[in-house]
Design a protein around this motif. Structure first.
Motif, PDB file in Angstrom:
ATOM      1  N   MET A   1      35.706  41.318  31.868  1.00 12.70           N
ATOM      2  CA  MET A   1      35.719  41.133  33.322  1.00 12.70           C
ATOM      3  C   MET A   1      37.119  40.816  33.800  1.00 12.70           C
ATOM      4  SD  MET A   1      32.355  38.833  34.123  1.00 12.70           S
ATOM      5  CE  MET A   1      31.958  38.463  32.404  1.00 12.70           C
ATOM      6  N   ASN A   2      37.560  41.537  34.779  1.00 10.06           N
ATOM      7  CA  ASN A   2      38.819  41.155  35.405  1.00 10.06           C
ATOM      8  C   ASN A   2      38.474  40.349  36.655  1.00 10.06           C
ATOM      9  OD1 ASN A   2      40.596  42.458  33.512  1.00 10.06           O
ATOM     10  ND2 ASN A   2      39.595  44.337  34.214  1.00 10.06           N
ATOM     11  N   ARG A   3      38.909  40.811  37.799  1.00  8.28           N
ATOM     12  CA  ARG A   3      38.573  40.054  39.014  1.00  8.28           C
ATOM     13  C   ARG A   3      37.081  40.152  39.325  1.00  8.28           C
ATOM     14  NH1 ARG A   3      42.360  40.474  44.119  1.00  8.28           N
ATOM     15  NH2 ARG A   3      43.216  38.613  43.128  1.00  8.28           N
ATOM     16  N   ILE A   4      36.497  39.004  39.691  1.00 11.77           N
ATOM     17  CA  ILE A   4      35.103  38.964  40.126  1.00 11.77           C
ATOM     18  C   ILE A   4      35.081  38.823  41.636  1.00 11.77           C
ATOM     19  CG2 ILE A   4      32.952  37.635  40.071  1.00 11.77           C
ATOM     20  CD1 ILE A   4      33.650  36.800  37.215  1.00 11.77           C
ATOM     21  N   GLY A   5      34.382  39.720  42.295  1.00  8.93           N
ATOM     22  CA  GLY A   5      34.208  39.626  43.749  1.00  8.93           C
ATOM     23  C   GLY A   5      32.849  39.024  44.068  1.00  8.93           C
TER      24      GLY A   5
ATOM     25  N   THR B   1      37.409  43.316  48.833  1.00 11.58           N
ATOM     26  CA  THR B   1      36.860  42.594  47.680  1.00 11.58           C
ATOM     27  C   THR B   1      36.208  43.565  46.706  1.00 11.58           C
ATOM     28  OG1 THR B   1      36.497  40.676  49.084  1.00 11.58           O
ATOM     29  CG2 THR B   1      35.287  40.750  46.998  1.00 11.58           C
ATOM     30  N   ALA B   2      35.400  44.477  47.231  1.00 11.62           N
ATOM     31  CA  ALA B   2      34.728  45.446  46.362  1.00 11.62           C
ATOM     32  C   ALA B   2      35.748  46.359  45.681  1.00 11.62           C
ATOM     33  CB  ALA B   2      33.726  46.269  47.179  1.00 11.62           C
ATOM     34  N   ARG B   3      36.814  46.693  46.391  1.00  5.65           N
ATOM     35  CA  ARG B   3      37.827  47.588  45.846  1.00  5.65           C
ATOM     36  C   ARG B   3      38.611  46.912  44.721  1.00  5.65           C
ATOM     37  NH1 ARG B   3      40.738  48.186  50.213  1.00  5.65           N
ATOM     38  NH2 ARG B   3      39.201  49.545  51.189  1.00  5.65           N
ATOM     39  N   GLU B   4      38.902  45.630  44.877  1.00  8.05           N
ATOM     40  CA  GLU B   4      39.799  44.946  43.936  1.00  8.05           C
ATOM     41  C   GLU B   4      39.083  44.297  42.760  1.00  8.05           C
ATOM     42  OE1 GLU B   4      42.750  42.470  45.640  1.00  8.05           O
ATOM     43  OE2 GLU B   4      43.291  43.927  47.194  1.00  8.05           O
ATOM     44  N   ALA B   5      37.761  44.187  42.829  1.00  2.00           N
ATOM     45  CA  ALA B   5      37.019  43.540  41.739  1.00  2.00           C
ATOM     46  C   ALA B   5      36.367  44.595  40.855  1.00  2.00           C
ATOM     47  CB  ALA B   5      35.953  42.603  42.306  1.00  2.00           C
ATOM     48  N   SER B   6      36.163  44.261  39.589  1.00  2.00           N
ATOM     49  CA  SER B   6      35.447  45.192  38.703  1.00  2.00           C
ATOM     50  C   SER B   6      33.960  44.855  38.660  1.00  2.00           C
ATOM     51  CB  SER B   6      36.029  45.138  37.291  1.00  2.00           C
ATOM     52  OG  SER B   6      35.919  43.822  36.769  1.00  2.00           O
ATOM     53  N   LEU B   7      33.654  43.610  38.961  1.00  2.00           N
ATOM     54  CA  LEU B   7      32.262  43.168  39.010  1.00  2.00           C
ATOM     55  C   LEU B   7      32.080  42.439  40.330  1.00  2.00           C
ATOM     56  CD1 LEU B   7      30.139  41.494  36.257  1.00  2.00           C
ATOM     57  CD2 LEU B   7      30.398  40.357  38.468  1.00  2.00           C
ATOM     58  N   ILE B   8      31.031  42.811  41.060  1.00  2.56           N
ATOM     59  CA  ILE B   8      30.796  42.244  42.392  1.00  2.56           C
ATOM     60  C   ILE B   8      29.419  41.589  42.400  1.00  2.56           C
ATOM     61  CG2 ILE B   8      30.445  42.809  44.830  1.00  2.56           C
ATOM     62  CD1 ILE B   8      32.529  45.147  42.758  1.00  2.56           C
ATOM     63  N   ILE B   9      29.362  40.366  42.880  1.00  5.08           N
ATOM     64  CA  ILE B   9      28.085  39.652  42.993  1.00  5.08           C
ATOM     65  C   ILE B   9      27.626  39.704  44.443  1.00  5.08           C
ATOM     66  CG2 ILE B   9      26.932  37.422  42.748  1.00  5.08           C
ATOM     67  CD1 ILE B   9      28.998  36.708  40.583  1.00  5.08           C
ATOM     68  N   ASN B  10      26.389  40.158  44.654  1.00  9.65           N
ATOM     69  CA  ASN B  10      25.831  40.165  45.997  1.00  9.65           C
ATOM     70  C   ASN B  10      25.135  38.853  46.281  1.00  9.65           C
ATOM     71  OD1 ASN B  10      24.821  40.864  48.549  1.00  9.65           O
ATOM     72  ND2 ASN B  10      22.874  41.508  47.620  1.00  9.65           N
ATOM     73  N   ALA B  11      25.791  38.018  47.099  1.00  6.78           N
ATOM     74  CA  ALA B  11      25.176  36.755  47.530  1.00  6.78           C
ATOM     75  C   ALA B  11      25.055  36.737  49.051  1.00  6.78           C
ATOM     76  CB  ALA B  11      26.007  35.577  47.025  1.00  6.78           C
ATOM     77  N   THR B  12      24.909  37.926  49.634  1.00  6.13           N
ATOM     78  CA  THR B  12      24.623  38.005  51.078  1.00  6.13           C
ATOM     79  C   THR B  12      23.124  37.801  51.278  1.00  6.13           C
ATOM     80  OG1 THR B  12      24.208  40.401  51.080  1.00  6.13           O
ATOM     81  CG2 THR B  12      26.497  39.701  51.344  1.00  6.13           C
ATOM     82  N   PRO B  13      22.703  37.422  52.499  1.00  2.00           N
ATOM     83  CA  PRO B  13      21.262  37.283  52.739  1.00  2.00           C
ATOM     84  C   PRO B  13      20.544  38.592  52.406  1.00  2.00           C
ATOM     85  CG  PRO B  13      22.527  36.376  54.574  1.00  2.00           C
ATOM     86  CD  PRO B  13      23.505  37.104  53.694  1.00  2.00           C
TER      87      PRO B  13
END
Lengths: 212, 212
Positions: free
Chosen positions: B1-5, B54-66
């Protein structure tokens, strides 16, 4: 509790009848095939009768029929179930590959709510549908404490079911009263996890549980 | 994992960002209100950006939106999410009385399946949506071991998420891989129990769990 009626003749009905009769209850198994079911019976002393007679003679009736057939079967018993407690332990699912549950028969609702609506004079309580059948009568057999969820509109009926759970081996602190019968929607939805749990580890005993 | 978004700025996003940054990860919080969210931040060093960056710069993205807004928000990020892992920890529900969940937004399906369908080039993994937010980053804080369910089509993505769970404090034996993304349907349905659990005991930490 006087006589306990158990509707069904499968594994769930068999383990519940065996344990309750062993605990000293007067148990009547209600089955459409009295001769066949009684001939195969190897457990403690119970009686066998057709479902309408069972519902008439018992004060508390456990629904252990296949959940996808329960609404039709029990609605036909409306008059003899009037004034009784109905404990619904079944799961109503569509069948998928390998006979495993593939979806809820009543998505966005629940069998328990449909039963309560079809049987307005009966006090329906949902419980024990969130575990392998063997755990229903042997909750202490798991490594970690399981939860028995309760849903029902009538507090008196839920108190009676708590006593029934005690007789099945459940300590009171493992029983979680979710609220009225509409809360069975959450407990019934847990069946959606079951095929994936079984696929991973076979019929090892499990119960869906609240860890705190 | 590099950057986490981490997309979102609520309690879930905050606890996950705090824990992952403390564990040494490079964390970027993706929010529509960069100035407001960063001004209120009191946790360890993280960066803030708009969701597309954020999505562009991260390799793994966590969805914590409603969850009831996630499908629309994430579908709009389709191009920048292409080739990435999307970890969906949200619950998509209709709001009822007291702001508590009253029903599933996608009954007989799941948000995770809709996300995977809307984002065919993204590897979606569902996890951690079956517990109070505080348990996500402190699973050992409960008396009994909780379960972290995993659903996803891509084994490599699930292996990466197992590592993420390790960094959040989850031992491997508490992780239960349910199968492909369609199994998220079971995990997401567990939210139906949550309002009844909260009503009974308030915001005491809990996790819906498989007891064995």
């Amino acid at each position: 509790m006087n006589r306990i009626g158990i509707l069904g003749s499968g594994r769930v009905a068999t383990v519940l009848a065996t344990r309750l009769a062993t605990a000293g209850h007067d148990v009547m198994i209600g089955t459409r095939n009295v001769a066949g079911t009684s001939a195969k019976w190897t457990g403690p002393a119970v009686t066998f009768a057709a479902p309408p007679q069972t519902a008439r003679e018992a004060s508390l009736i456990i629904n252990a029929t296949p959940g996808d057939t329960s609404l039709e079967r029990l609605a036909a018993l409306r008059e003899v179930l009037d004034g009784k407690i109905l404990v619904d332990v079944s799961n109503a699912t569509r069948r998928g590959a390998e006979g495993l549950p593939a979806g809820l028969s009543y998505p966005d609702s629940s069998l328990a709510e449909h039963l309560q609506h079809a049987l307005p004079g009966t006090r329906v309580v949902k419980t024990l549908n969130t575990m392998l059948f063997s755990v229903m009568v042997n909750p202490r057999g798991l490594t970690h404490p399981p939860t028995a969820f309760l849903s029902g509109n009538d507090e008196g009926a839920k108190a009676t079911v708590r006593q029934l759970l005690h007789d099945l081996g459940w300590p009171p602190e493992w029983i979680e009263d979710l609220g009225d019968i509409s809360t069975a929607r959450g407990a019934e939805a847990l069946i959606l996890l079951v095929p994936h749990l079984l696929r991973g580890r076979g019929f090892a005993p499990f119960a869906l549980t609240v860890a705190r």
